[in-house]
Design a protein around this motif. Structure first.
Motif, PDB file in Angstrom:
ATOM      1  N   ARG A   1      38.189  42.979  33.401  1.00  0.00           N
ATOM      2  CA  ARG A   1      38.769  41.781  34.035  1.00  0.00           C
ATOM      3  C   ARG A   1      40.300  41.814  33.976  1.00  0.00           C
ATOM      4  O   ARG A   1      40.982  41.470  34.959  1.00  0.00           O
ATOM      5  CB  ARG A   1      38.224  40.535  33.326  1.00  0.00           C
ATOM      6  CG  ARG A   1      38.710  39.232  33.939  1.00  0.00           C
ATOM      7  CD  ARG A   1      37.925  38.061  33.327  1.00  0.00           C
ATOM      8  NE  ARG A   1      37.992  38.067  31.871  1.00  0.00           N
ATOM      9  CZ  ARG A   1      39.016  37.581  31.164  1.00  0.00           C
ATOM     10  NH1 ARG A   1      40.058  37.050  31.812  1.00  0.00           N
ATOM     11  NH2 ARG A   1      38.997  37.615  29.854  1.00  0.00           N
ATOM     12  N   TYR A   2      40.844  42.251  32.808  1.00  0.00           N
ATOM     13  CA  TYR A   2      42.307  42.332  32.689  1.00  0.00           C
ATOM     14  C   TYR A   2      42.879  43.343  33.667  1.00  0.00           C
ATOM     15  O   TYR A   2      43.947  43.114  34.266  1.00  0.00           O
ATOM     16  CB  TYR A   2      42.698  42.744  31.267  1.00  0.00           C
ATOM     17  CG  TYR A   2      42.422  41.669  30.234  1.00  0.00           C
ATOM     18  CD1 TYR A   2      42.382  40.320  30.604  1.00  0.00           C
ATOM     19  CD2 TYR A   2      42.200  42.005  28.899  1.00  0.00           C
ATOM     20  CE1 TYR A   2      42.119  39.353  29.663  1.00  0.00           C
ATOM     21  CE2 TYR A   2      41.931  41.042  27.954  1.00  0.00           C
ATOM     22  CZ  TYR A   2      41.894  39.706  28.338  1.00  0.00           C
ATOM     23  OH  TYR A   2      41.644  38.753  27.413  1.00  0.00           O
ATOM     24  N   HIS A   3      42.152  44.458  33.893  1.00  0.00           N
ATOM     25  CA  HIS A   3      42.657  45.467  34.814  1.00  0.00           C
ATOM     26  C   HIS A   3      42.667  44.936  36.250  1.00  0.00           C
ATOM     27  O   HIS A   3      43.641  45.140  36.997  1.00  0.00           O
ATOM     28  CB  HIS A   3      41.753  46.707  34.723  1.00  0.00           C
ATOM     29  CG  HIS A   3      42.250  47.849  35.557  1.00  0.00           C
ATOM     30  ND1 HIS A   3      43.416  48.538  35.263  1.00  0.00           N
ATOM     31  CD2 HIS A   3      41.736  48.428  36.685  1.00  0.00           C
ATOM     32  CE1 HIS A   3      43.604  49.474  36.165  1.00  0.00           C
ATOM     33  NE2 HIS A   3      42.598  49.439  37.052  1.00  0.00           N
ATOM     34  N   LEU A   4      41.606  44.230  36.669  1.00  0.00           N
ATOM     35  CA  LEU A   4      41.570  43.653  38.019  1.00  0.00           C
ATOM     36  C   LEU A   4      42.683  42.615  38.191  1.00  0.00           C
ATOM     37  O   LEU A   4      43.357  42.580  39.227  1.00  0.00           O
ATOM     38  CB  LEU A   4      40.189  43.017  38.265  1.00  0.00           C
ATOM     39  CG  LEU A   4      39.003  44.001  38.328  1.00  0.00           C
ATOM     40  CD1 LEU A   4      37.700  43.213  38.456  1.00  0.00           C
ATOM     41  CD2 LEU A   4      39.169  44.960  39.505  1.00  0.00           C
ATOM     42  N   GLU A   5      42.871  41.780  37.153  1.00  0.00           N
ATOM     43  CA  GLU A   5      43.925  40.765  37.271  1.00  0.00           C
ATOM     44  C   GLU A   5      45.293  41.411  37.360  1.00  0.00           C
ATOM     45  O   GLU A   5      46.169  40.948  38.099  1.00  0.00           O
ATOM     46  CB  GLU A   5      43.856  39.828  36.055  1.00  0.00           C
ATOM     47  CG  GLU A   5      42.645  38.909  36.068  1.00  0.00           C
ATOM     48  CD  GLU A   5      42.623  37.985  34.863  1.00  0.00           C
ATOM     49  OE1 GLU A   5      43.527  38.126  34.011  1.00  0.00           O
ATOM     50  OE2 GLU A   5      41.714  37.138  34.791  1.00  0.00           O
ATOM     51  N   TRP A   6      45.485  42.492  36.586  1.00  0.00           N
ATOM     52  CA  TRP A   6      46.790  43.147  36.613  1.00  0.00           C
ATOM     53  C   TRP A   6      47.051  43.754  37.999  1.00  0.00           C
ATOM     54  O   TRP A   6      48.158  43.631  38.534  1.00  0.00           O
ATOM     55  CB  TRP A   6      46.802  44.244  35.543  1.00  0.00           C
ATOM     56  CG  TRP A   6      48.103  44.991  35.525  1.00  0.00           C
ATOM     57  CD1 TRP A   6      49.265  44.620  34.964  1.00  0.00           C
ATOM     58  CD2 TRP A   6      48.342  46.255  36.139  1.00  0.00           C
ATOM     59  NE1 TRP A   6      50.224  45.554  35.142  1.00  0.00           N
ATOM     60  CE2 TRP A   6      49.680  46.593  35.893  1.00  0.00           C
ATOM     61  CE3 TRP A   6      47.543  47.139  36.875  1.00  0.00           C
ATOM     62  CZ2 TRP A   6      50.249  47.769  36.338  1.00  0.00           C
ATOM     63  CZ3 TRP A   6      48.130  48.311  37.316  1.00  0.00           C
ATOM     64  CH2 TRP A   6      49.465  48.631  37.051  1.00  0.00           C
TER      65      TRP A   6
END
Length: 480
Positions: free
Chosen positions: A318-323
């Protein structure tokens, strides 16, 4: 006749002049000079009686010879008194009688005693003392009537005062901090140094030569001392017998106490052995229950670790998609901002050109209507304004270049932060994976140790509690 008289007078005057010159140079015979100086005979013990000093050299001078170890106090005709140290002097003074006194400069020892008095407890006591003194001021001692007698009287008075102040025991010996051989000497020396009647004298030291007390008091004190010593010896012997008896009783009591302690120790050892057996049985049962609880905790912990790992992987995705979405938004926002700034700049340039064109047309109409002589000035103004427009365009181009450089720096900084964040998250992922592997390996080893301790042979079963305790401690440390 007159010639003979004048020759005689001339010879007498010449002889007197020659004798005077010889006396002035110190060349007179020693025997004659010694006959003219009287030898000191101390009348008061420290000073002589005043003596007349004969004049010489036609009565103008007098020779004074002061022997070693003495002082000379000279009383001149005018009433002045002068002190001279050992040596030879010529005194030149006004006419009149010259009186001289010799004062003894050597140290004197005055023996005083026996001095007999009554002590504070009314016992007779005698004391012999010696006082060493010297002359400090020859002028005062020369006028003193009896300095030695005054010293003896002052010393006697001081000794009697000291005897009457202390008891017989303190005077004949030392009682507490009083008495002794130095007590009377210090007291008498202090009294003599502060006595005004002995002004001009220096009290060097006072010593006690001998002392004698009352024989009856001494015999009584000796008898009392002997009786006290006998009593102390008897008391010491009784105390030693009492201590020996106490030590014998203490030895018996110690022996009885040791026998009782041995019996109690044997009973306590048997009770301790039974208690240890019971504790071993209880410990084995407790260990089995703790093993079951520990296995349940291990399973729960493994399930929790798996659940946490899945949650962490979901969070990472999720953090990678948001980034990535945030990077796209920042890029679009930056692109939009650059386009807006370009449009604003183009609009400003178009508006400026329109204004310039309108102004040029108006000026052209004005120039056509104006006089011909103003045409040249209008042309110059048009050139200046064209140059201003060029300078404004150059300023706009520099502003666009600065904006482009800022944009490149911002993009580079964001890429650096992104790379740093990727490295930190990759290190964190590797460390957490290693920690999970170590925990799983420790849990598996502890489970194997517990199973081996629970299902081992009888020989190993005796050591089972120790092994199980070690495994349990390891599992508890890992759980913490």
């Amino acid at each position: 006749m007159s010639t003979q008289i004048s020759t005689t007078v001339h010879d007498a005057v010449g002889g007197a002049v020659i004798e005077g010159l010889a006396l002035a140079k110190g060349e007179m015979p020693t025997q004659s000079a010694a006959n003219q100086v009287p030898m000191p005979g101390f009348h008061t013990g420290l000073a002589t009686m005043p003596q007349h000093l004969p004049r010489q050299v036609f009565g103008l001078a007098a020779q004074l010879v002061v022997p070693p170890g003495t002082w000379a106090v000279v009383h001149l005709p005018g009433g002045e008194a002068t002190m001279y140290t050992p040596g030879s002097y010529w005194l030149w003074c006004a006419p009149g009688a010259i009186l001289v006194q010799w004062v003894d400069a050597r140290r004197q020892q005055v023996v005083i005693g026996p001095i007999e008095g009554w002590s504070a407890d009314k016992w007779r006591f005698r004391l012999w003392m010696s006082v060493d003194l010297a002359v400090a001021d020859p002028l005062i001692i020369a006028a003193h009537r009896e300095p030695i007698v005054a010293t003896i009287a002052a010393a006697r008075a001081a000794v009697l005062a000291y005897i009457e102040r202390y008891p017989h025991a303190a005077l004949t010996g030392c009682q507490d901090e009083h008495g002794g051989m130095d007590g009377p000497a210090a007291f008498v020396q202090a009294r003599l140094c502060n006595d005004p009647a002995l002004a001009g004298l220096e009290i060097i030291s006072v010593r006690v030569l001998d002392r004698q007390g009352d024989e009856r008091q001494i015999e009584a004190a000796t008898a009392a001392t002997v009786a006290a010593a006998q009593i102390d010896e008897e008391l010491r012997v009784d105390a030693a017998r009492h201590r020996a008896r106490l030590q014998e009783l203490a030895a018996r009591a110690t022996e009885s106490e040791r026998e009782h302690s041995l019996r109690m120790s044997a009973g306590a050892a048997e009770a301790r052995e039974r208690l240890l057996r019971q504790q071993a049985e209880v410990q084995q049962a407790t260990l089995a229950a703790q093993l079951e609880i520990t296995m349940a905790q291990i399973k729960a912990h493994v399930a929790e670790i798996a659940h946490d790992e899945q949650s962490w992987q979901k969070d990472q995705a999720r953090y990678h998609l948001e980034w990535e979405r945030l990077q796209q938004q920042q890029a679009e926002a930056h692109r939009t901002e650059q386009e807006v700034r370009l449009l604003e700049v183009q609009h400003g340039l178009v508006r400026t050109e329109g204004e310039l064109a309108l102004a040029a047309q108006e000026r052209q109409h004005a120039q056509l209507l104006a006089l011909a002589d103003l045409q040249q000035s209008l042309t110059e103004q048009r050139d200046l304004r064209a140059q201003a427009v060029a300078e404004r365009r150059e300023q706009h181009e520099r502003a666009l270049l600065d904006l482009r450089l800022r944009h490149d720096a911002l993009v580079a900084e964001q890429m650096t932060r992104l790379e740093q964040w990727r490295v930190e998250h990759r290190d964190l992922t590797v460390a957490q994976q290693r920690q999970h592997d170590r925990q799983l390996a420790g849990i598996a080893g502890a489970a194997r140790i517990a199973a081996a301790a629970a299902h081992s042979s009888p020989t190993i079963a005796s050591e089972g509690p120790t092994v199980a305790d070690a495994g349990l401690k390891l599992l508890q440390d890992m759980t913490e």
